[in-house]
Design a protein around this motif. Structure first.
Motif, short mmCIF file in Angstrom:
data_model
loop_
_atom_site.label_atom_id
_atom_site.label_comp_id
_atom_site.label_asym_id
_atom_site.label_seq_id
_atom_site.Cartn_x
_atom_site.Cartn_y
_atom_site.Cartn_z
N VAL A 162 18.16 21.09 -8.91
CA VAL A 162 17.50 21.99 -8.44
C VAL A 162 18.15 23.30 -8.12
N GLN A 186 9.59 17.79 -16.80
CA GLN A 186 11.01 17.88 -16.58
C GLN A 186 11.48 18.54 -15.35
N PHE A 245 15.45 29.14 -7.84
CA PHE A 245 13.87 28.75 -7.86
C PHE A 245 13.56 28.25 -6.42
N ALA A 246 14.37 27.79 -5.74
CA ALA A 246 14.05 26.84 -4.52
C ALA A 246 14.71 27.60 -3.20
N TYR A 267 11.87 18.79 0.43
CA TYR A 267 12.05 19.94 0.45
C TYR A 267 10.55 20.61 0.28
C1 LIG Z 1 12.54 18.81 -8.07
C2 LIG Z 1 12.08 20.11 -7.29
O1 LIG Z 1 12.18 20.16 -6.31
C3 LIG Z 1 11.99 21.05 -7.97
C4 LIG Z 1 12.31 21.21 -9.20
C5 LIG Z 1 11.95 22.60 -9.58
C6 LIG Z 1 12.06 23.48 -10.91
C7 LIG Z 1 12.31 22.56 -12.08
C8 LIG Z 1 12.43 23.14 -13.37
C9 LIG Z 1 12.38 24.58 -13.38
C10 LIG Z 1 12.29 25.25 -12.16
N1 LIG Z 1 12.07 24.65 -11.20
C11 LIG Z 1 11.82 23.45 -8.49
N2 LIG Z 1 11.54 24.67 -8.39
C12 LIG Z 1 11.24 25.18 -7.01
C13 LIG Z 1 11.27 24.17 -5.98
C14 LIG Z 1 11.53 22.81 -6.14
N3 LIG Z 1 11.87 22.26 -7.43
#
Ligand SMILES: CC(=O)c1cc(-c2ccccn2)c2ncccn12
Length: 121
Positions: free
Chosen positions: A36, A30, A40-41, A86
């Motif tokens: 996003v 998932q 987290f990013a 990314y």
């Molecule tokens: C899709 C994507 O680039 C993505 C999904 C996540 C994501 C997806 C579910 C839970 C947490 N983070 C993410 N986290 C850090 C960097 C990139 N991402």
């Protein structure tokens, strides 16, 4: 007699919902289920101008925003390409996006879709 909600749906919407379900199965972690989150990013929303995810695609189907299969496929590609832009190669997200794009497009070839044919003409 009263049609069930699904039967009232436009043929294209019902097809797209089926195709979406098949694509979502290929994202077991998932990663692509929700937009996003910049928490987290870091910097995501400045690097990725047009974010896309499965929940947004689902909402666009429900709002009848897709006028053709190609528009749906474009959003699927956008979602995968955003992740490959990314996330650096070798990261879990980059690898998942590359794999999902490959598997997804294989499911969306004319040969695979022809059996559903009538809807697409
Ligand atoms: C899709 C994507 O680039 C993505 C999904 C996540 C994501 C997806 C579910 C839970 C947490 N983070 C993410 N986290 C850090 C960097 C990139 N991402």
């Amino acid at each position: 007699c009263v049609l069930k909600a699904s039967q009232k749906r436009r043929p294209l919407s019902r097809l797209l919902e089926q195709l979406l379900r098949n694509l979502e199965k290929r994202d077991p972690n998932q990663f692509f289920a929700w937009p996003v989150n910049d928490n987290f990013a870091p910097g995501y929303s400045t690097i990725i101008r047009r974010p896309m995810d499965f929940s947004t695609i689902k909402q666009k189907i429900d709002d009848n925003e897709y006028k053709s299969l190609n528009c749906f496929i474009s959003d699927f590609k956008l979602m995968c390409n955003n992740a490959m832009k990314y996330n650096k190669p070798g990261t879990v997200y980059h690898k998942a996006a590359k794999r999902l794009l490959h598997i997804g497009l294989r499911q969306l070839t004319p040969q695979k879709l022809r059996p559903l044919g009538a809807i697409l003409t």
